[in-house]
Design an enzyme around this catalytic site. Structure first.
Site, PDB file in Angstrom:
ATOM      1  N   CYS A  16       0.820  -1.199   0.256  1.00 29.10           N
ATOM      2  CA  CYS A  16      -0.100   0.047   0.108  1.00 29.10           C
ATOM      3  C   CYS A  16       0.893   1.295  -0.020  1.00 29.10           C
ATOM      4  O   CYS A  16       2.210   1.189  -0.057  1.00 29.10           O
ATOM      5  CB  CYS A  16      -0.804  -0.009   1.202  1.00 29.10           C
ATOM      6  SG  CYS A  16      -1.892  -1.349   1.199  1.00 29.10           S
ATOM      7  N   LEU A  40      -4.023  -1.452  -1.507  1.00 31.82           N
ATOM      8  CA  LEU A  40      -3.832  -2.779  -1.883  1.00 31.82           C
ATOM      9  C   LEU A  40      -4.663  -3.853  -1.253  1.00 31.82           C
ATOM     10  O   LEU A  40      -3.852  -4.184  -0.097  1.00 31.82           O
ATOM     11  CB  LEU A  40      -2.468  -2.942  -2.567  1.00 31.82           C
ATOM     12  CG  LEU A  40      -2.465  -4.570  -3.252  1.00 31.82           C
ATOM     13  CD1 LEU A  40      -2.704  -4.189  -4.653  1.00 31.82           C
ATOM     14  CD2 LEU A  40      -0.721  -4.730  -3.225  1.00 31.82           C
ATOM     15  N   ILE A  47      -5.630  -6.903   0.528  1.00 31.34           N
ATOM     16  CA  ILE A  47      -5.029  -8.402   0.764  1.00 31.34           C
ATOM     17  C   ILE A  47      -5.781  -8.981   1.866  1.00 31.34           C
ATOM     18  O   ILE A  47      -6.141 -10.068   1.769  1.00 31.34           O
ATOM     19  CB  ILE A  47      -3.530  -8.324   0.944  1.00 31.34           C
ATOM     20  CG1 ILE A  47      -2.724  -7.537  -0.110  1.00 31.34           C
ATOM     21  CG2 ILE A  47      -2.920  -9.454   1.439  1.00 31.34           C
ATOM     22  CD1 ILE A  47      -1.376  -7.369   0.147  1.00 31.34           C
ATOM     23  N   ILE A  48      -5.820  -8.420   3.033  1.00 28.54           N
ATOM     24  CA  ILE A  48      -6.846  -9.097   3.932  1.00 28.54           C
ATOM     25  C   ILE A  48      -8.043  -8.171   4.381  1.00 28.54           C
ATOM     26  O   ILE A  48      -7.956  -6.941   4.353  1.00 28.54           O
ATOM     27  CB  ILE A  48      -5.916  -8.984   5.262  1.00 28.54           C
ATOM     28  CG1 ILE A  48      -4.729 -10.145   4.956  1.00 28.54           C
ATOM     29  CG2 ILE A  48      -6.768  -9.511   6.553  1.00 28.54           C
ATOM     30  CD1 ILE A  48      -3.795 -10.008   6.143  1.00 28.54           C
ATOM     31  N   GLY A  70       1.701  -2.592   4.778  1.00 32.41           N
ATOM     32  CA  GLY A  70       2.449  -3.887   4.981  1.00 32.41           C
ATOM     33  C   GLY A  70       1.554  -4.901   5.414  1.00 32.41           C
ATOM     34  O   GLY A  70       0.336  -4.903   4.985  1.00 32.41           O
ATOM     35  N   ASP A 119      -5.587  -7.010   9.707  1.00 32.81           N
ATOM     36  CA  ASP A 119      -4.463  -7.043  10.581  1.00 32.81           C
ATOM     37  C   ASP A 119      -4.225  -5.533  11.121  1.00 32.81           C
ATOM     38  O   ASP A 119      -3.656  -5.657  12.148  1.00 32.81           O
ATOM     39  CB  ASP A 119      -3.438  -7.665   9.662  1.00 32.81           C
ATOM     40  CG  ASP A 119      -2.923  -6.786   8.499  1.00 32.81           C
ATOM     41  OD1 ASP A 119      -4.033  -6.303   7.839  1.00 32.81           O
ATOM     42  OD2 ASP A 119      -1.809  -7.005   7.989  1.00 32.81           O
TER      43      ASP A 119
END
Length: 456
Positions: free
Chosen positions: A2, A51, A53-54, A76, A100
């Protein structure tokens, strides 16, 4: 990855504007193409390019604590977030997402700057605490995720890349740091945390910055690599190898915790092959692998790549590089590195990442860093050979050992014994901590002959 960016008022200044934050974060669209998020008040402005991802639906940033007195933007991934989340919930924290990132907010509520001790991951982050009117910046232990900052006009500007900082204010100085330029043309990188741009610094690996409400700033290192050469293990080589294997398998499994598919780079070497094999044998993930091949057979490792891909039954994809494609992409690589580089080697990896993007993958695992940690480079053997020769410099037989180095390089400096002796000779004492690096520093610094007198 990100992108994050922001502004913090160190003194009495007008509040950061949403438009300025948008201008900053839009320069990082390539890092976070899925969307943007913002927070700003009279003291601070935070921006995030995502971005996903989770927690693809709920993980939009900034993310806040329960009463919204703490806000975070984060680049991250925290690999141990499920365990941290369960512990935090058991202590009464309420979560609004499954991201996260949110575990960091609640850890910060409890532990302040020491929240970093709990994190297993790679990250660059900014936390604004409205209770203290303070800003907290931090970078992961090994410095995998970048974070830059500068101070100008009573404000601190920060971002994942320098271009985001420069976008904030046209009056920010854009001046080449000639001292850093000399360092790059000797050591291949800046010697410390300065950058090629005067006044712009990079937060160091394992470092954090705390800025109080009155503008007082403290930068400190919270972690460094433990090095205890005198503490030799009493375990056998096989026991140590088994421990390393278990650690690697666990690390691979942790890094596959994502809500999107995860692929792997496959170079054909030991390191990426080992990582790819662990994904195949210790997880149930479908596996795509990606490789760079070269028209110049001197550099091409396609047979080894295909051998491993066939053996592991991966869904394998390749991109071929020639000198023209590397030359065409090199200016774009420089735009992303934001610093002079001495080789075109990053360019094939940049082209490989475009192949990954074309297959709609956002995450890949690689074998990067293994040669440094495990002594895989011939540089380490070279230092031992040079030290052996230096103990009897008049020996013609010892010098011939240099020809055993770098047999795979088409232009190896060790092909001629006489040339190798000149190349590797630096007059450095054997106890010089930089003994292994001196030959490269000597030859690389020769580039400075091409600089104008005002710099060199």
């Amino acid at each position: 990855m990100c992108g994050i960016a922001g502004i913090f008022n160190l003194s009495s200044n007008p509040p950061p504007q949403r438009q300025t934050l948008e201008t900053m974060i839009h320069t990082l669209h390539h890092r976070g193409p899925d969307g943007y998020g913002f927070f700003h008040n009279e003291k601070v402005g935070l921006a995030h390019a995502r971005l996903s991802i989770i927690d693809l639906e709920g993980g939009w940033q900034p993310i806040y604590n329960e009463d919204k007195t703490i806000a975070i933007v984060f680049n991250g991934e925290i690999f141990n977030y499920p365990e941290l989340r369960r512990e935090l919930i058991s202590r009464g924290h309420r979560f609004s997402t499954h991201s996260d990132t949110e575990v960091i907010v609640h850890l910060y509520e409890e532990k302040g700057k020491d929240c970093l001790d709990e994190l297993n991951g790679q990250f660059a982050l900014a936390i604004y605490d409205d209770r203290e009117k303070s800003l907290f910046l931090a970078r992961d232990r090994m410095g995998i995720r970048p974070l830059f900052y500068t101070i100008h006009g009573g404000r601190l500007y920060f971002g994942s890349e320098v271009k985001a900082i420069f976008a904030a204010d046209p009056h920010l100085p854009r001046v080449i740091n000639t001292g850093v330029l000399q360092e790059i043309f000797t050591f291949w990188s800046p010697a410390a945390n300065e950058t090629i741009f005067s006044g712009v610094r990079q937060l160091g690996p394992g470092c954090r910055i705390i800025i109080n409400g009155d503008g007082r700033m403290t930068e400190e290192q919270y972690w460094e690599i433990p090095f205890h050469p005198d503490e030799l293990s009493d375990k056998s080589e096989m026991q140590l190898a088994d421990e390393l294997r278990d650690l690697l398998i666990n690390a691979v499994r942790l890094r596959l915790r994502a809500d999107v598919p995860v692929g792997a780079y496959l170079s054909g070497g030991l390191d990426s092959s080992a990582i790819t094999s662990m994904i195949r044998h210790y997880t149930n993930n479908d596996l795509k692998t990606f490789s760079v091949t070269f028209t110049d057979r001197v550099y091409d490792e396609q047979p080894q790549q295909r051998l491993m891909a066939d053996y592991l039954h991966t869904d394998h994809h390749e991109i071929n590089c020639d000198y023209n494609s590397i030359a065409a992409a090199f200016p774009e690589v420089i735009r992303h590195t934001e610093t002079p580089i001495l080789r075109t080697a990053p360019t094939p990896l940049y082209l490989l990442s475009s192949l990954v993007h074309d297959h709609h993958y956002k995450v890949v695992l690689t074998g990067e860093g293994a040669d440094e940690v495990l002594g895989g480079y011939d540089l380490f053997k070279e230092a031992k050979v040079r030290a052996f020769i230096a103990r009897n410099p008049d020996s013609a037989m010892r010098a011939m050992l240099l020809k055993r180095l770098y047999p795979y390089l088409a232009l190896s400096p060790a092909k001629s014994t006489a040339y190798a002796r000149r190349f590797f000779d630096t007059d450095a004492p054997l106890d010089d901590p930089f003994y292994a690096h001196r030959p490269r520093w000597k030859t690389t610094s020769g580039i400075q002959r091409f600089l104008v007198d005002e710099i060199s």
